[in-house]
Design a protein around this motif. Structure first.
Motif, PDB file in Angstrom:
ATOM      1  N   ALA A   1     -12.492  27.268   2.874  1.00 40.06           N
ATOM      2  CA  ALA A   1     -13.529  27.898   3.513  1.00 40.06           C
ATOM      3  C   ALA A   1     -14.068  27.387   4.650  1.00 40.06           C
ATOM      4  O   ALA A   1     -13.907  26.162   4.927  1.00 40.06           O
TER       5      ALA A   1
ATOM      6  N   TYR B   1     -13.738  25.055  -0.385  1.00 45.41           N
ATOM      7  CA  TYR B   1     -14.647  25.647  -0.700  1.00 45.41           C
ATOM      8  C   TYR B   1     -15.189  25.238  -1.911  1.00 45.41           C
ATOM      9  O   TYR B   1     -14.664  24.772  -3.085  1.00 45.41           O
TER      10      TYR B   1
ATOM     11  N   GLN C   1     -15.475  32.831   4.232  1.00 44.43           N
ATOM     12  CA  GLN C   1     -14.219  32.948   3.349  1.00 44.43           C
ATOM     13  C   GLN C   1     -13.795  34.467   3.151  1.00 44.43           C
ATOM     14  O   GLN C   1     -14.988  35.109   2.689  1.00 44.43           O
TER      15      GLN C   1
END
Length: 572
Positions: free
Chosen positions: A507, A516, A527
């Motif tokens: 992300a 992430y 994301q």
């Protein structure tokens, strides 16, 4: 596809590591031990313990060759002294808190031993008592080229293996422990017909351990149908863990063994399907319900017309349902296989003796008609179709075939994704996810990366995945490699590039593309795995840079030259 060449220094800095051992090969048996922080490896003449954090550091080795007289005997029998007359380690399982159980081919004299590894991760024990070597017949294959599988439950070893020198007597065999050894019926093609075993798993059926079953996955020569010729079918076989064999018939033989065909095919026009008929590997993805894991499989085709591979996913409920369906029946050599229409004896063959079903205490209490029926009807009539009745990934007319699969379940910002790492026979690993189109029922495949793991293109023969350490361990005949599961930094230095990658591991954190984490602040996190649309997500960032990235991506996509997929070349 954008090709990103990575030098050795870049790979080392990102944690990609390779391990090789002089005078050895064939790193095909891997055991991941998270508690000890070790990767145990079985290779040619060696047992190896590697550090999970970095497999190139602090290795321990045990040299375990076959005795000279066995090697000479093997050579006299016409086998290659260096390539075949060695001890190839094929079995490696946890046995208790301090020992592993291991077996090897022993230059066509299978042998087994207990490997002391200590009780804690920092223990230094790593040794075999060579005075306690056991006969490995029925546990390890004689020939390293023969595919086999095994699973150790309690103190009992369940093996799918050839039990003779020539590789003609294949069996599913239970050994060790305190009970009698037990096996499949010998020389009966209805039970096993030249099988190639690829995996074995233990699955609880209920809260009662007496209902537990073992499942074996293999491919074999089909016995069904006169018009098939020599066709290969893929199978799943089941048996009860508490099977003691029959009293008068099937003595020391399985009384609960059944098998069913696995279908992995693409529906075609006019009802003609394209079948991927050769199962190559299987991976059980555990869910919250231990009784219902997802069964990921890779298949290839034996067709001379085209080359292709597929991934099919099965549910345990569908597998169980096939074993509750009609039995396959054939009156004589000139008759077709049909569903059995007669009365099925009680208790139904395939059921485990337990209080859950019928109250039988042992298979030795089963009536004679039950045992006789089980002996003559090991095959189910209904085949097992994958979830969605089609593969979730298909690759055709490419220069490789799938060989291995492991799967990691990953929580992303817009849902949960199963990330597949698929090994091939040219030394590459595909990193793939399925993403929903209009709904979660309508999925499309998305290739995130194609990783060239081994420069010599050696086929990938074994894989282990550590979600805890976010590492992938890959074995071939020539080396072992260790790779991080995510390479977020390769997705560029802009929010749009990070979002277009659609990698659930990655992300945009406001400054760079990083791993992430669900507990990070949402204010900066960007994301979009499902759609890969950075227009709204990245609107607050450097607008000019994002527009340039998007324009380059769209023009490349239109020309068919670039997609958000990445290819990483890894050398050793």
């Amino acid at each position: 596809m954008v090709r990103i060449n990575q030098g050795i220094k870049d790979l080392v800095s990102r944690g990609a590591v390779t391990y090789q051992l002089d005078y050895s090969c064939c790193y095909n048996t891997l055991l991941l031990d998270e508690e000890r922080g070790k990767l145990f490896v079985g290779s040619k003449n060696y047992l190896i313990a590697l550090n999970l954090e970095n497999i190139s550091k602090h290795d321990k080795k045990i040299y375990w060759p076959a005795p000279v007289e066995w090697r000479e005997e093997c050579n006299w029998a016409g086998k290659d002294l260096h390539a075949e007359c060695a001890n190839f380690i094929k079995v490696l399982h946890p046995f208790n808190r301090t020992h592993l159980y291991t077996c090897g081919t022993g230059a066509f004299h299978p042998v087994c031993a207990y490997l002391e590894v200590g009780s804690k991760w920092d223990d230094h024990q790593f040794r075999i008592d060579f005075n306690q070597i056991e006969d490995g017949k029925g546990r390890s294959p004689y020939d390293a080229k023969h595919l086999s599988t095994s699973i150790l439950i309690g103190e009992e070893l369940y093996s799918g293996v050839a039990t003779d020198l020539m590789g003609r007597d294949f069996t599913i065999f239970r050994s060790l422990g305190h009970r009698h050894s037990i096996r499949t019926e010998q020389h009966d093609s209805r039970w096993l017909n030249d099988p190639k075993f690829v995996g074995s798993f233990w699955v609880p059926e209920s809260d009662n351990p007496d209902d537990d079953k073992i499942y074996f996955f293999f491919r074999e020569m089909a016995v069904e149908g006169q018009n098939l010729g020599k066709s290969t079918f893929s199978r799943v076989g089941q048996l009860c863990r508490n099977d003691h064999g029959g009293l008068r018939s099937l003595v020391n033989k399985w009384t609960t063994f059944l098998k069913a065909r696995l279908i992995c095919s693409v529906p075609g026009s006019e009802g003609i399907d394209t079948h991927f008929d050769e199962i190559r590997d299987v991976f059980f993805l555990q869910t919250r319900d231990r009784r219902n894991p997802l069964v990921y499989t890779v298949f290839s085709t034996s067709s001379n017309v085209f080359k292709g591979s597929a991934v099919c996913v099965y549910s345990m409920n569908d597998i169980r349902r096939a074993f509750l369906g009609p039995f396959a029946h054939k009156e004589g050599p000139n008759y077709q296989w049909v569903p059995y229409q007669g009365k099925v004896p009680y208790p139904r063959p395939g059921m485990c003796p337990s209080k859950t079903f019928g109250g039988f205490q042992s298979t030795k209490e089963f009536p004679d008609d039950v045992v006789l029926f089980a002996r003559n009807h090991p095959l189910m009539y209904n085949a097992i179709n994958p979830i969605g009745h089609r593969p979730i990934l298909v690759k055709t007319n490419v220069d490789y075939s799938f060989t291995q699969i492991v799967v990691d379940r990953v929580d992303a910002g817009d849902g949960r994704y199963d990330v597949m790492f698929i090994g091939t026979d040219i030394g590459t690993v595909l990193k793939v996810i399925s993403v929903p189109k209009e709904s979660w029922q309508n999925m499309e495949e998305l290739l995130l990366e194609e990783l060239q793991v081994f420069q010599d293109s050696a086929p990938i023969t074994s894989m282990q995945l550590s979600s805890k350490r976010q590492q992938l361990y890959i074995g071939s005949d020539t080396a072992i490699s260790q790779l991080p599961l995510q390479h977020c930094s390769i997705y560029g230095k802009a929010c749009a590039e990070c979002c277009l990658a659609r990698d659930p591991y990655c992300a945009w954190d406001g400054n760079s593309c990083t791993r992430y984490l669900a507990n990070t602040k949402r204010r900066f996190r960007r994301q979009d795995v499902r759609n890969g649309d950075p227009n709204t997500l990245c609107s607050g960032d450097d607008k000019r840079q994002e527009e340039e990235v998007l324009e380059n991506y769209k023009s490349g996509r239109n020309l068919g030259k670039a997609t958000p997929e990445k290819e990483l070349l890894i050398f050793h």
